[in-house]
Design a protein around this motif. Structure first.
Motif, short mmCIF file in Angstrom:
data_model
loop_
_atom_site.label_atom_id
_atom_site.label_comp_id
_atom_site.label_asym_id
_atom_site.label_seq_id
_atom_site.Cartn_x
_atom_site.Cartn_y
_atom_site.Cartn_z
N VAL A 220 -2.24 -21.04 -14.98
CA VAL A 220 -1.66 -19.82 -14.51
C VAL A 220 -1.61 -20.06 -12.91
CG1 VAL A 220 -1.79 -17.39 -13.95
CG2 VAL A 220 -3.18 -18.31 -15.82
N PRO A 221 -0.28 -20.68 -12.59
CA PRO A 221 -0.13 -21.13 -11.08
C PRO A 221 -0.33 -20.14 -10.13
CG PRO A 221 1.92 -21.61 -12.58
CD PRO A 221 0.81 -20.77 -13.56
N THR A 222 -0.46 -19.02 -10.13
CA THR A 222 -0.77 -18.19 -9.09
C THR A 222 -2.12 -17.71 -9.01
OG1 THR A 222 0.09 -16.07 -10.48
CG2 THR A 222 1.51 -17.37 -8.82
N TYR A 223 -3.18 -18.11 -9.80
CA TYR A 223 -4.62 -17.92 -9.85
C TYR A 223 -5.25 -18.87 -8.94
CZ TYR A 223 -4.22 -13.78 -12.98
OH TYR A 223 -3.89 -12.68 -13.47
N PRO A 224 -6.33 -18.78 -8.41
CA PRO A 224 -6.83 -19.78 -7.56
C PRO A 224 -7.20 -21.08 -8.39
CG PRO A 224 -7.75 -17.63 -7.12
CD PRO A 224 -6.93 -17.33 -8.19
N GLY A 225 -6.45 -22.33 -7.82
CA GLY A 225 -6.83 -23.51 -8.47
C GLY A 225 -5.99 -23.72 -9.70
N ALA A 226 -5.16 -22.77 -9.94
CA ALA A 226 -4.11 -22.99 -11.33
C ALA A 226 -4.81 -22.74 -12.65
CB ALA A 226 -3.16 -23.71 -11.15
N LEU A 227 -5.75 -23.96 -12.79
CA LEU A 227 -6.52 -23.74 -14.08
C LEU A 227 -7.39 -22.74 -14.33
CD1 LEU A 227 -6.79 -25.91 -16.48
CD2 LEU A 227 -8.79 -26.60 -15.26
N TRP A 228 -7.04 -21.71 -15.26
CA TRP A 228 -7.79 -20.67 -15.33
C TRP A 228 -8.65 -20.73 -16.76
CZ3 TRP A 228 -8.56 -17.99 -11.17
CH2 TRP A 228 -9.02 -16.83 -11.27
N SER A 229 -9.69 -19.87 -16.51
CA SER A 229 -10.62 -19.98 -17.75
C SER A 229 -10.84 -18.77 -18.55
CB SER A 229 -12.04 -20.64 -17.57
OG SER A 229 -12.81 -19.83 -17.03
N PHE A 230 -11.25 -18.69 -19.97
CA PHE A 230 -11.54 -17.64 -20.51
C PHE A 230 -12.76 -18.01 -21.41
CE2 PHE A 230 -7.21 -15.44 -19.95
CZ PHE A 230 -6.58 -16.71 -19.72
N VAL A 231 -13.46 -17.18 -21.66
CA VAL A 231 -14.98 -17.51 -22.48
C VAL A 231 -14.74 -16.29 -23.85
CG1 VAL A 231 -16.33 -15.59 -21.17
CG2 VAL A 231 -17.33 -17.66 -22.61
N LEU A 232 -14.89 -17.05 -25.09
CA LEU A 232 -14.86 -16.35 -26.31
C LEU A 232 -16.50 -16.39 -26.89
CD1 LEU A 232 -12.15 -16.49 -28.97
CD2 LEU A 232 -14.43 -16.54 -29.47
N ALA A 233 -16.71 -15.26 -26.99
CA ALA A 233 -17.91 -14.99 -27.80
C ALA A 233 -17.72 -14.15 -29.09
CB ALA A 233 -19.04 -14.40 -26.88
N SER A 234 -18.26 -14.78 -30.08
CA SER A 234 -18.15 -14.40 -31.49
C SER A 234 -19.23 -14.25 -32.27
CB SER A 234 -17.25 -15.27 -32.35
OG SER A 234 -16.90 -14.99 -33.74
#
Ligand code: SAM
Length: 277
Positions: A220-234
């Protein structure tokens, strides 16, 4: 004369946008809110000086926070979106035919109203009959809804102010309780470059509650550092082994991107490496 908006992403890093005009500006009950028309990113939603969404790249974030967990769950019917007052995540959730109800729990009604007025590309789905908008704290909402949701998506601001509670172990336990027996939880989890300690702590907290916890990435280029993370818990399904192949009307998400998103670079793997017994 040129006008620029600058977001201080860290004490030493900033991102600037050339501004054509300020479309809207207000102080809501919770935060300073602005909608800007910018030269290269289109409309930009800013809360307390932080960029929330831009026309240029919002589809990446909203597609990836919604379709990865929804395609992990075997048949999502009742979905909760916490935060997400701009409507972009709800827009993506409603692309799934199995979804019967998309509940939005947004603490700041001012964000919803500003998005309805100025960001129709994001907020148009909030008028869908399957969407139910609740203005209130998402942490309180999940604490009072046991076994209510198949999927919970936490589309929050950063862990400051009202958003801080959405990064706590108590919230993760309450979310686990609010999910059905095969429920799936997903949260935006900040930048692996600048928030590595937070990511590691959250993954450890979630592993105390859920049997399956995995991090995935998107750019996501406009977020800090461009590389963005998501955590999935199932509670049951694995997001790679059990992912359903669903072809959707999207610009970033595909079943192949879904699987590839869980292939982590070495420095990110190390952030989430399970603690040695
Ligand atoms: N996509 C953006 C991002 O990743 O930065 C965030 C989207 S949305 C604008 C974030 C929303 O979370 C804000 O509108 C904020 O008001 C809301 N929020 C923060 N804390 C909350 C809470 N405890 N309960 C519900 N909504 C909350």
């Amino acid at each position: 004369m040129e006008l620029w908006f600058t977001e201080r992403q860290t004490p030493g890093v900033a991102l600037s946008f050339q501004v054509i005009r300020t479309i809207h500006r207000e102080r809501t009950r919770y935060q300073d809110l602005a909608v800007l028309e910018t030269r290269d990113n289109g409309k930009v939603l800013v809360l307390d000086g932080c960029v929330m969404t831009t026309d240029l790249d919002e589809f990446v974030y909203h597609e990836m926070i919604a379709h990865v967990p929804l395609c992990t769950h075997p048949c999502p019917r009742r979905v909760l979106v916490i935060g997400g007052g701009d409507g972009g995540t709800v827009r993506e959730v409603l692309k799934h035919d199995s979804v019967e109800a998309a509940v939005l729990a947004e603490i700041d009604g001012g964000v919803i109203e500003a998005s309805r007025q100025h960001l129709p590309n994001l907020s148009r789905s909030l008028d869908d009959p399957r969407c139910h908008v609740m203005v209130g704290d998402g942490a309180e909402h999940v604490s009072s809804r046991p076994g209510e949701y198949d999927v919970i998506l936490c589309d929050s601001t950063d862990p400051v102010g009202p958003g801080a509670v959405l990064f706590s172990g108590g919230f993760y336990r309450a979310s686990h309780q609010s999910l059905t027996g095969d429920g799936v939880f997903c949260a935006q989890m900040e930048s692996p470059f600048f928030h590595g300690e937070l990511i590691g702590r959250v993954v450890r907290d979630l592993r105390r509650v859920f049997p399956v916890v995995r991090l995935y990435l998107a750019v996501v280029p406009t977020y800090p550092g461009a590389l963005w993370s998501f955590v999935l818990a199932s509670k049951k399904a694995d997001p790679v082994r059990d992912a359903r192949t669903v072809r959707l009307n999207t610009r970033y998400y595909t079943p192949e991107v879904h699987r590839a998103a869980f292939v982590l670079p070495k420095f990110v793997e190390e952030l989430v490496r399970p603690e040695s017994p």
